[in-house]
Design a protein around this motif. Structure first.
Motif: not given
Length: 160
Positions: A132-155
């Protein structure tokens, strides 16, 4: 299998593709898809780390690398090869080791999911992983590396 006109109409109304194509066109499409998957699989194996490389990266023994990939659930994502060796796709690593939450993530995937499917999931941009901060979509890998909540990736991994 030959479909009736009524069956074709139902499929077409539902948005199905390829219903009206002849068997030669379908066979050509099938062969092209198989060729693409084969190429992607070979590229994945060529680009993956070997056991010794993972041992060096993680500063552990090769034996330990094998254990991490063979435990249930695994702590490393491993692709067994016909030669008896194992390969480790690069998406699960970052400069200082493993991506965050890897062991939990690997538990989320069903055991019957093909390794290529897992690799695609982890390396393709997903619209559901938008910052939401930068309006960028990520790969699951990059999402986890950037420290976002892992819950959406796990689901999402459970549904792969």
């Amino acid at each position: 299998m030959v479909m009736s006109q009524h069956e074709k109409a139902i499929l077409l109304a539902g948005g199905a593709l390829g219903v009206d194509e002849d068997s030669e066109q379908l066979e050509q499409a099938r062969e092209a898809a198989i060729a693409q998957l084969t190429e992607e699989w070979q590229r994945l194996k060529k680009d993956a780390f070997e056991e010794a490389e993972v041992a060096d990266l993680l500063s552990i023994s090769r034996e330990k690398v094998g254990q991490l990939g063979n435990t249930q659930p695994p702590s490393l994502f491993m692709i067994p090869c016909e030669s008896g060796e194992s390969l480790f796709p690069k998406w699960q690593f970052q400069d200082d080791g493993l991506i965050p939450h890897l062991a939990n993530l690997l538990q989320a995937f069903r055991s019957e999911v093909h390794p290529l499917t897992v690799c695609r999931f982890m390396t393709m941009v997903n619209r559901d992983l938008e910052s939401a901060d930068v309006s960028v979509c990520y790969t699951p890998r990059d999402w986890l590396i950037r420290g976002f909540d892992p819950t959406p990736v796990m689901l999402m991994a459970v549904e792969v």
